[in-house]
Write a protein that holds these residues in place. Sequence first.
Motif, short mmCIF file in Angstrom:
data_model
loop_
_atom_site.label_atom_id
_atom_site.label_comp_id
_atom_site.label_asym_id
_atom_site.label_seq_id
_atom_site.Cartn_x
_atom_site.Cartn_y
_atom_site.Cartn_z
N GLY A 1 0.79 -1.22 0.00
CA GLY A 1 0.00 0.00 0.00
C GLY A 1 0.83 1.28 0.00
N ARG A 2 0.37 2.27 0.75
CA ARG A 2 0.94 3.61 0.68
C ARG A 2 2.05 3.83 1.73
NH1 ARG A 2 -3.90 7.93 0.06
NH2 ARG A 2 -2.11 9.31 -0.25
N LEU A 3 3.00 2.92 1.78
CA LEU A 3 4.11 3.09 2.71
C LEU A 3 4.90 4.37 2.41
CD1 LEU A 3 5.58 -0.50 3.20
CD2 LEU A 3 4.25 0.86 4.81
N TRP A 4 5.06 4.68 1.12
CA TRP A 4 5.76 5.91 0.75
C TRP A 4 5.08 7.12 1.39
CZ3 TRP A 4 9.64 8.67 -1.26
CH2 TRP A 4 9.36 9.94 -1.76
N LEU A 26 -2.52 23.41 4.54
CA LEU A 26 -3.28 22.45 3.72
C LEU A 26 -3.23 21.05 4.30
CD1 LEU A 26 -2.34 23.69 0.14
CD2 LEU A 26 -4.39 24.17 1.47
N ARG A 27 -2.07 20.61 4.69
CA ARG A 27 -1.87 19.31 5.34
C ARG A 27 -2.63 18.18 4.67
NH1 ARG A 27 -1.68 20.95 11.78
NH2 ARG A 27 0.26 22.15 11.66
N GLU A 28 -3.66 17.66 5.36
CA GLU A 28 -4.36 16.48 4.85
C GLU A 28 -5.09 16.77 3.54
OE1 GLU A 28 -7.40 18.89 6.80
OE2 GLU A 28 -5.38 18.26 7.42
N GLN A 29 -5.37 18.05 3.25
CA GLN A 29 -6.07 18.37 2.01
C GLN A 29 -5.19 18.05 0.79
OE1 GLN A 29 -8.29 22.19 2.20
NE2 GLN A 29 -7.51 22.29 4.29
N VAL A 30 -3.86 18.17 0.95
CA VAL A 30 -2.96 17.79 -0.14
C VAL A 30 -3.10 16.30 -0.42
CG1 VAL A 30 -0.55 17.63 -0.85
CG2 VAL A 30 -1.34 19.65 0.39
N CYS A 31 -3.14 15.49 0.65
CA CYS A 31 -3.24 14.04 0.48
C CYS A 31 -4.61 13.63 -0.03
CB CYS A 31 -2.95 13.35 1.81
SG CYS A 31 -1.35 13.74 2.53
N LYS A 32 -5.65 14.33 0.38
CA LYS A 32 -7.01 13.92 0.05
C LYS A 32 -7.48 14.42 -1.31
CE LYS A 32 -9.97 14.31 3.55
NZ LYS A 32 -10.62 14.84 4.77
N TYR A 33 -7.05 15.63 -1.70
CA TYR A 33 -7.62 16.25 -2.89
C TYR A 33 -6.60 16.57 -3.98
CZ TYR A 33 -11.24 17.02 0.62
OH TYR A 33 -12.16 16.83 1.61
N MET A 34 -5.35 16.82 -3.60
CA MET A 34 -4.37 17.30 -4.58
C MET A 34 -3.45 16.21 -5.09
SD MET A 34 -3.44 20.83 -2.55
CE MET A 34 -2.20 21.36 -3.71
N CYS A 35 -3.16 15.22 -4.27
CA CYS A 35 -2.21 14.17 -4.67
C CYS A 35 -2.91 13.14 -5.55
CB CYS A 35 -1.62 13.50 -3.44
SG CYS A 35 -0.48 12.16 -3.84
N PRO A 36 -2.41 12.90 -6.78
CA PRO A 36 -3.06 11.91 -7.65
C PRO A 36 -2.87 10.47 -7.19
CG PRO A 36 -1.04 12.72 -8.67
CD PRO A 36 -1.25 13.55 -7.42
N TYR A 37 -1.88 10.24 -6.36
CA TYR A 37 -1.58 8.88 -5.94
C TYR A 37 -2.76 8.25 -5.20
CZ TYR A 37 1.04 5.04 -3.77
OH TYR A 37 1.47 3.81 -3.36
N GLU A 50 -8.15 8.21 1.69
CA GLU A 50 -7.47 9.20 2.52
C GLU A 50 -6.42 8.59 3.44
OE1 GLU A 50 -11.56 10.67 1.44
OE2 GLU A 50 -10.67 8.83 2.22
N CYS A 51 -6.45 7.27 3.64
CA CYS A 51 -5.48 6.63 4.55
C CYS A 51 -4.10 6.67 3.92
CB CYS A 51 -5.89 5.18 4.80
SG CYS A 51 -4.72 4.28 5.85
N ILE A 52 -3.12 7.23 4.65
CA ILE A 52 -1.76 7.33 4.13
C ILE A 52 -0.83 6.29 4.75
CG2 ILE A 52 -1.99 9.78 3.57
CD1 ILE A 52 -0.39 10.38 6.14
N ALA A 53 -1.40 5.32 5.46
CA ALA A 53 -0.62 4.19 6.01
C ALA A 53 0.46 4.64 6.97
CB ALA A 53 0.00 3.36 4.87
N CYS A 54 0.17 5.68 7.76
CA CYS A 54 1.17 6.15 8.74
C CYS A 54 1.21 5.27 9.98
CB CYS A 54 0.89 7.60 9.13
SG CYS A 54 -0.65 7.82 10.04
#
Length: 473
Positions: free
Chosen positions: A104-107, A210-221, A286-290
Amino acid sequence: MSNTPDPVEQPVFLTLYQKQEKIYPRAVTGLFARWRWVMVWLTQMVFYGLPWLTWNGRQALLFNLDTRQFYIFGLVLQPQDFIYLAALLVLSALALFFFTAVAGRLWCGYTCPQTVYTEIFLWVERRLEGDRSARIRLDARPWGINKFLRKGGKQAAWLAIGLFTGFTFVGYFVPIQSLATQVLALKVEPSATFWIFFYGFATYGNAGFLREQVCKYMCPYARFQSALIDMDSLVIAYDAKRGEGRGARSRKADPKALGLGDCIDCTLCVQVCPTGIDIRDGLQNECIACAACIDVCDDVMDKMGYEPGLIRYSSGNAMEKGWSAVQMVKRVWRPRVLIYGALLLVLGGGFIWSLSHRADFRADLSRDRGSLARMTGPGNIENTYTLHITNSDEQAHRYTITVEGLDGLRLDTPAELTVAATSDGKIPVRLVLPAMQAQPLQGQTLPIQLVVSPEGAPNTTGKSLNSTFLIPR
């Protein structure tokens, strides 16, 4: 019949936009939190430290756009070497596919710059404003001297980190020692100033606001990860069979007697999540696998006297079928992962081999289109060319030039050329065929080779440049 007029309907305004609720991530400790901070320290020591390393008297890692030369320790790349950049991008994409299919999203959770700088900015925020509950109370409080100092100090620290990050980033493209001298003297070039502030404020805005908004809305990954993850990928999962139904209880209570699962519905897994999701609702984009939810849930399970792992790294099939850890790991090495891995190994090996066998110079030969052939002297035939040599070594080299392929053909120009370190050199080349050899070959175009060899470099082979020699009628 009443003469009372009908009431006039008042327009109702509706908004289609929901106000963004601020997320206050709670601090967490545990195994995965320590690993995240290890990666924060490791990535930032590399990022901030690499531009200051020296190699052969110059910056070890420098992408100098002014001179169009890229220095990577002992390797010097020039615009002709952009094929290596394309290959590196392909390898990065394959590595992303491989690791996403495996786990998953380990990166995203450990090494993504957005995650790393958000972690740093949150650490500053907690030191100046307190943990989650303290920050919520501070934001609800009216403005006063205490709130102003805490908020102002946080913003100043964020700006300092952002600008230093922008300065370091520009230091990869402008020699950082001279850039530091310019900054201290307040005489930075306009272009460098722009990019320092641009990347500085980008870091400040992304990690601070922006924080989580980058991960949720801006990042294509987050959008295409679903195409890379399947039911055998290791992801962060909540064991619903064990955890449901949820409910509060005392530590001494028997959850089975109460008809409850192991989840005490403390919502700490939601409070520590940097993107504000509830992992108990299943895997989400939205889960970034942290793994912050794993750390805090294991801590709660320990306090309650329950077995840890209610939230854990697992796979969809392992959760549904109750697989052991060994069975789950075996399924990780499935065909798609093996294909990604094989492609990564083959292309990565080819990339390394190509770089290690890359010659320190290039040579190109082009004909003079203005004069394909002319007669000089009593029947001698002359063809003219331009020889271009690129020296990628950090030392000047002298190159000798010889011609092969046609009896009697000789050079009528200097047979050597000296090219400065990491520079280009050009020389006109005139080839002459004496009348005796040219007479029987009239009207023919014959293949020849110009051989360029570096002097004093026994381990470097010369380059043979193919061309043609034209003999007019």
